[in-house]
Motif scaffolding. Structure first.
Motif, mmCIF file in Angstrom:
data_model
loop_
_atom_site.group_PDB
_atom_site.id
_atom_site.type_symbol
_atom_site.label_atom_id
_atom_site.label_comp_id
_atom_site.label_asym_id
_atom_site.label_seq_id
_atom_site.Cartn_x
_atom_site.Cartn_y
_atom_site.Cartn_z
ATOM 1 N N ILE A 114 0.841 -1.204 0.000
ATOM 2 C CA ILE A 114 0.000 0.000 0.000
ATOM 3 C C ILE A 114 0.872 1.248 0.000
ATOM 4 N N ALA A 115 2.016 1.211 0.724
ATOM 5 C CA ALA A 115 2.906 2.374 0.731
ATOM 6 C C ALA A 115 3.461 2.629 -0.660
ATOM 7 N N ALA A 116 3.793 1.557 -1.389
ATOM 8 C CA ALA A 116 4.319 1.736 -2.739
ATOM 9 C C ALA A 116 3.266 2.349 -3.650
ATOM 10 N N ALA A 117 2.028 1.847 -3.564
ATOM 11 C CA ALA A 117 0.957 2.399 -4.398
ATOM 12 C C ALA A 117 0.707 3.851 -4.048
ATOM 13 N N GLU A 118 0.734 4.168 -2.743
ATOM 14 C CA GLU A 118 0.499 5.533 -2.291
ATOM 15 C C GLU A 118 1.567 6.472 -2.835
ATOM 16 N N THR A 119 2.831 6.006 -2.821
ATOM 17 C CA THR A 119 3.898 6.863 -3.323
ATOM 18 C C THR A 119 3.736 7.134 -4.812
ATOM 19 N N ALA A 120 3.406 6.082 -5.576
ATOM 20 C CA ALA A 120 3.253 6.276 -7.022
ATOM 21 C C ALA A 120 2.153 7.294 -7.310
ATOM 22 N N ILE A 121 0.997 7.112 -6.644
ATOM 23 C CA ILE A 121 -0.114 8.038 -6.860
ATOM 24 C C ILE A 121 0.255 9.439 -6.375
ATOM 25 N N GLY A 122 0.924 9.515 -5.208
ATOM 26 C CA GLY A 122 1.265 10.819 -4.655
ATOM 27 C C GLY A 122 2.208 11.593 -5.545
ATOM 28 N N VAL A 123 3.242 10.924 -6.051
ATOM 29 C CA VAL A 123 4.203 11.627 -6.905
ATOM 30 C C VAL A 123 3.534 12.077 -8.203
ATOM 31 N N SER A 124 2.643 11.238 -8.748
ATOM 32 C CA SER A 124 1.977 11.666 -9.986
ATOM 33 C C SER A 124 1.047 12.847 -9.707
ATOM 34 N N PHE A 125 0.381 12.862 -8.543
ATOM 35 C CA PHE A 125 -0.445 14.021 -8.176
ATOM 36 C C PHE A 125 0.406 15.275 -8.060
ATOM 37 N N ILE A 126 1.576 15.132 -7.426
ATOM 38 C CA ILE A 126 2.421 16.312 -7.223
ATOM 39 C C ILE A 126 2.848 16.880 -8.572
ATOM 40 N N LEU A 127 3.224 15.978 -9.501
ATOM 41 C CA LEU A 127 3.632 16.463 -10.825
ATOM 42 C C LEU A 127 2.461 17.136 -11.532
ATOM 43 N N ALA A 128 1.274 16.524 -11.449
ATOM 44 C CA ALA A 128 0.113 17.118 -12.122
ATOM 45 C C ALA A 128 -0.251 18.455 -11.494
ATOM 46 N N VAL A 129 -0.202 18.549 -10.163
ATOM 47 C CA VAL A 129 -0.532 19.805 -9.484
ATOM 48 C C VAL A 129 0.477 20.874 -9.847
ATOM 49 N N TYR A 130 1.753 20.486 -9.948
ATOM 50 C CA TYR A 130 2.734 21.499 -10.313
ATOM 51 C C TYR A 130 2.472 22.018 -11.726
ATOM 52 N N ARG A 131 2.148 21.103 -12.632
ATOM 53 C CA ARG A 131 1.912 21.563 -14.007
ATOM 54 C C ARG A 131 0.679 22.441 -14.086
ATOM 55 N N GLN A 132 -0.318 22.173 -13.250
ATOM 56 C CA GLN A 132 -1.557 22.948 -13.298
ATOM 57 C C GLN A 132 -1.409 24.293 -12.619
ATOM 58 N N PHE A 133 -0.820 24.319 -11.441
ATOM 59 C CA PHE A 133 -0.828 25.526 -10.616
ATOM 60 C C PHE A 133 0.522 26.217 -10.546
ATOM 61 N N LYS A 134 1.554 25.595 -11.084
ATOM 62 C CA LYS A 134 2.903 26.179 -11.080
ATOM 63 C C LYS A 134 3.384 26.508 -9.667
ATOM 64 N N ILE A 177 -4.056 -0.706 -10.308
ATOM 65 C CA ILE A 177 -4.852 0.521 -10.409
ATOM 66 C C ILE A 177 -3.978 1.731 -10.143
ATOM 67 N N ALA A 178 -3.048 1.619 -9.191
ATOM 68 C CA ALA A 178 -2.173 2.751 -8.882
ATOM 69 C C ALA A 178 -1.307 3.105 -10.084
ATOM 70 N N ILE A 179 -0.770 2.074 -10.757
ATOM 71 C CA ILE A 179 0.074 2.343 -11.929
ATOM 72 C C ILE A 179 -0.744 3.032 -13.008
ATOM 73 N N ILE A 180 -1.914 2.452 -13.322
ATOM 74 C CA ILE A 180 -2.739 3.037 -14.386
ATOM 75 C C ILE A 180 -3.185 4.440 -13.992
ATOM 76 N N GLY A 181 -3.588 4.611 -12.715
ATOM 77 C CA GLY A 181 -4.038 5.925 -12.263
ATOM 78 C C GLY A 181 -2.931 6.957 -12.326
ATOM 79 N N ALA A 182 -1.695 6.553 -11.954
ATOM 80 C CA ALA A 182 -0.585 7.493 -12.013
ATOM 81 C C ALA A 182 -0.348 7.942 -13.447
#
Lengths: 126, 172
Positions: free
Chosen positions: A72-92, B156-161
């Motif tokens: 779960i920690a690995a999945a959380e990190t992947a999602i979190g880092v992708s959110f951070i990148l997307a938020v940076y691109r959106q809001f600078k 799901i995490a990979i695809i969602g990312a």
């Protein structure tokens, strides 16, 4: 023999939990907050392994649970880092306080950061 | 206490020190890349503690997943993302620090006293199986559903990312 005492591990895990909470509230960047959350999860895993070693009737169960926490920690990190990148691109910006688009405006609050958005060219790359 | 016991205790203290030092480094350093370094050191210390807790398998998995996957993803996120240093750490000093540090120290002391006061039950007497065989059997028999759900969650995490980072930028 502190290494054979349950309390040692529990104290180390409590330290990891508290240092993680401290990092989450004190960091001003999303990556730093994410890393602190990982420290909290590591403390939780250490707690499970300690109880598993000293108290559990079946010592395989705690290992399975800790393994699932790691997944779960690995999945959380992947999602979190992708959110951070997307938020940076959106809001600078990477400052959590400046991401207040959904927040009701409160007079006098965050007056020091409002209106001085970070331009993408400023600052240095790490 | 023999020489090997003394050596083991020393190694144990070294791992505890790694965990504590890494945690402090992770929350107190100014540079974001050092934060990941501190977290990696703390995870390595926790991996060593797992070894003392009788599970070499979890020690290896901790190194593989936390150090090998999570820290690499975080470093990647720092390098790909654009992180001005001033913005990243401008809040590290401030008046709230005077409240936050004593609150955290008090929380550690409270948890320490709670741990110290609790009377833990005696460990079970029956022989217990710490081996990897038992873990694998539990994963594929009693906890097969959780095992499969973790696989689905990771997928799901990979695809969602991928979906989240490839979303089109809103012109503003």
């Amino acid at each position: 023999m502190l290494s054979q005492d349950l309390k040692t591990y529990l104290v180390v895990a409590a330290f990891l939990l508290i240092i993680g909470v401290y990092g989450v509230v004190q960091r001003r960047s999303f990556i730093g907050m994410l890393i602190s959350a990982e420290l909290i999860l590591a403390g939780a895993g250490l707690n499970f392994m300690a109880f598993n070693r000293f108290l559990a009737p079946d010592p395989a169960v705690g290992q399975v649970f800790t393994l699932i926490i790691m997944g779960i920690a690995a999945a959380e990190t992947a999602i979190g880092v992708s959110f951070i990148l997307a938020v940076y691109r959106q809001f600078k910006t990477i400052d959590p306080i400046q991401l207040n688009e959904l927040q009701e405006s409160i007079p006098g609050r965050h007056a020091d950061v409002d209106g001085e958005g970070v331009s993408p060219g400023q600052g240095e790359r790490q | 206490m023999g020489a090997s016991d003394f050596f083991l205790e020393t190694v144990f203290y070294a791992f505890v020190a790694l965990t504590v030092f890494g945690g402090l480094l992770a929350v107190r350093t100014q540079i974001l890349m050092y934060t990941v370094l501190g977290a990696a050191v703390a995870f390595l210390g926790v991996a060593g503690l797992f070894m003392f807790l009788g599970s070499l398998f979890l020690c290896m998995m901790q190194i593989l997943i936390y150090l090998g996957a999570i820290c690499i993803v975080l470093v990647f996120g720092i390098m790909v993302g654009y992180t001005p240093r001033q913005v990243a750490e401008q809040g590290i000093r401030g008046q709230n620090l005077l409240l936050a540090v004593p609150a955290c120290i008090a929380a550690v002391v409270l948890l320490r006293s709670a741990v110290g006061r609790t009377v833990w039950p005696a460990p079970p007497d029956a022989p217990r199986d710490f081996s990897l065989v038992a873990v694998g059997r539990q994963l594929l028999e009693n906890y097969a559903l959780a095992f499969e759900l973790i696989s689905v969650l990771l997928l799901i995490a990979i695809i969602g990312a991928i979906i989240v980072v490839t979303v089109k930028e809103d012109p503003r």
